[in-house]
Design a protein around this motif. Structure first.
Motif, PDB file in Angstrom:
ATOM      1  N   GLU A   1      61.068 -15.664 -10.051  1.00 13.88           N
ATOM      2  CA  GLU A   1      61.261 -15.127 -11.397  1.00 13.88           C
ATOM      3  C   GLU A   1      60.103 -14.203 -11.768  1.00 13.88           C
ATOM      4  O   GLU A   1      60.314 -13.098 -12.293  1.00 13.88           O
TER       5      GLU A   1
ATOM      6  N   GLY B   1      68.134 -13.452  -9.692  1.00 15.57           N
ATOM      7  CA  GLY B   1      68.773 -14.739  -9.470  1.00 15.57           C
ATOM      8  C   GLY B   1      68.148 -15.435  -8.288  1.00 15.57           C
ATOM      9  O   GLY B   1      67.294 -14.873  -7.591  1.00 15.57           O
TER      10      GLY B   1
ATOM     11  N   ALA C   1      67.392 -25.685 -11.033  1.00 11.50           N
ATOM     12  CA  ALA C   1      67.951 -24.780 -12.038  1.00 11.50           C
ATOM     13  C   ALA C   1      67.225 -24.893 -13.372  1.00 11.50           C
ATOM     14  O   ALA C   1      67.126 -23.909 -14.120  1.00 11.50           O
TER      15      ALA C   1
ATOM     16  N   GLY D   1      64.272 -19.512 -15.765  1.00  8.62           N
ATOM     17  CA  GLY D   1      65.355 -18.899 -16.518  1.00  8.62           C
ATOM     18  C   GLY D   1      66.340 -18.148 -15.646  1.00  8.62           C
ATOM     19  O   GLY D   1      67.274 -17.523 -16.161  1.00  8.62           O
TER      20      GLY D   1
ATOM     21  N   PRO E   1      69.464 -17.295 -13.232  1.00  6.95           N
ATOM     22  CA  PRO E   1      70.756 -17.844 -12.832  1.00  6.95           C
ATOM     23  C   PRO E   1      70.730 -18.208 -11.355  1.00  6.95           C
ATOM     24  O   PRO E   1      70.055 -17.556 -10.552  1.00  6.95           O
TER      25      PRO E   1
ATOM     26  N   ARG F   1      72.810 -22.513 -16.106  1.00  6.90           N
ATOM     27  CA  ARG F   1      72.245 -21.514 -15.189  1.00  6.90           C
ATOM     28  C   ARG F   1      72.812 -21.600 -13.775  1.00  6.90           C
ATOM     29  O   ARG F   1      72.451 -20.778 -12.925  1.00  6.90           O
TER      30      ARG F   1
END
Length: 304
Positions: free
Chosen positions: A102, A108, A132, A136, A138, A165
């Protein structure tokens, strides 16, 4: 023509499970990764999976995985979704990797079933939920029991679909009935992870594919889905069938897809480099066969 009944594709439609280019000494080749990613996007891929199985994730350090995401983001900008492989056999390690992905700019995360330890379904579900919950991003679950030893059972996937998510599945289960059960009962976006099933899964409602063969014929893979989406199912089937010999040679002839993809990319003068041990490079005969099949597909006027 766009099919309004198809579920949204959270990471794009044609994703390439991109190889990770290395230098001749086996070091991470970030310049090569950027060049390869740029080519794939220019030829139709709207998503790239980085540091997955085809990307030799077991041999990448955590720092290399983050560097790879950053380098590819710099090369392609926002023209393609970047999905970072963060799955390991250790929940804590996977949590660390998804947070790092992230920060590095991934769109993702691909989370494979924990391998070797073969957790039961309740433990597997808890693992996916914990990963998950850690960021943040997906999440795309990766169901490939032939490699991990454990299936994500359809009922487990149906429960996990309720997580805000957990949005998609890379499907290498080889269980078309199970896949259809999940598609019928959830909004999970399915991606065909086996190249021979790209059209079959798309026809029953998948969002697209995560393709190994797209490393070398991205335009052809894109064309299969585009033809079907345009309503030309005859052309879509013809494109899928014409790719079958190359798909078989790259993914079902005894060598891992990483090995065959890199052999062909190297032979075509594109960024790839060696594989890292314990994998070994393809021999001359296998490489020659791959080149012949690639040339035959190109001669048929189907590559871009």
């Amino acid at each position: 023509m766009t099919n309004p009944d198809k579920p949204p594709a959270p990471f794009g439609r044609t994703l390439c499970a991109m190889v990770t280019p290395f230098s001749g000494t086996g070091a991470l080749d970030l310049d090569g990764a950027g060049l390869l990613a740029e080519r794939l996007v220019a030829l139709g891929c709207d998503g790239l999976v980085l540091g997955g199985t085809t990307g030799e994730s077991p041999t990448l350090t955590d720092a290399e995985q983050a560097d790879l995401v950053r380098a590819v983001r710099e090369a392609v900008g926002r023209r393609a979704s970047l999905v970072a492989g963060v799955g390991t056999a250790d929940t804590r390690h996977s949590v660390e990797l998804i947070r790092a992905a992230e920060k590095a700019g991934a769109d993702g995360a691909l989370v494979v079933t924990p391998y070797y330890s073969r957790p039961p379904q309740d433990a597997l579900e808890a693992h996916f939920r914990e990963v998950a919950d850690a960021s943040g991003l997906p999440v795309m679950l990766y169901d490939i029991p032939a490699r991990t030893g454990t299936r994500i059972e359809p009922e487990t996937l149906i429960r996990l679909a309720g997580h805000p998510r957990i949005v998609s599945v890379k499907d290498c289960s080889d269980d078309l009935l199970g896949t259809q059960k999940v598609l019928a009962r959830t909004d999970l976006a399915y991606y065909a992870g086996s190249d021979e099933q790209i059209l079959a899964l798309y026809a029953v409602g998948a969002a697209g594919c995560v393709s190994t063969v797209a490393n070398v014929v991205p335009g052809h893979v894109t064309g299969i889905l585009a033809a079907f989406e345009a309503g030309d199912t005859t052309r879509a089937a013809r494109l899928q069938l014409r790719a079958t010999p190359l798909i078989e040679a790259m993914t079902a002839a005894g060598l891992p897809g990483t090995v065959t993809a890199k052999a062909l990319l190297n032979a075509l003068g594109l960024p790839a480099g060696p594989v890292r041990p314990p994998l070994r490079p393809a021999g001359r005969a296998a490489t020659a066969q791959l080149l012949t099949l690639h040339e035959e597909l190109a001669a048929a006027g189907q590559t871009v």
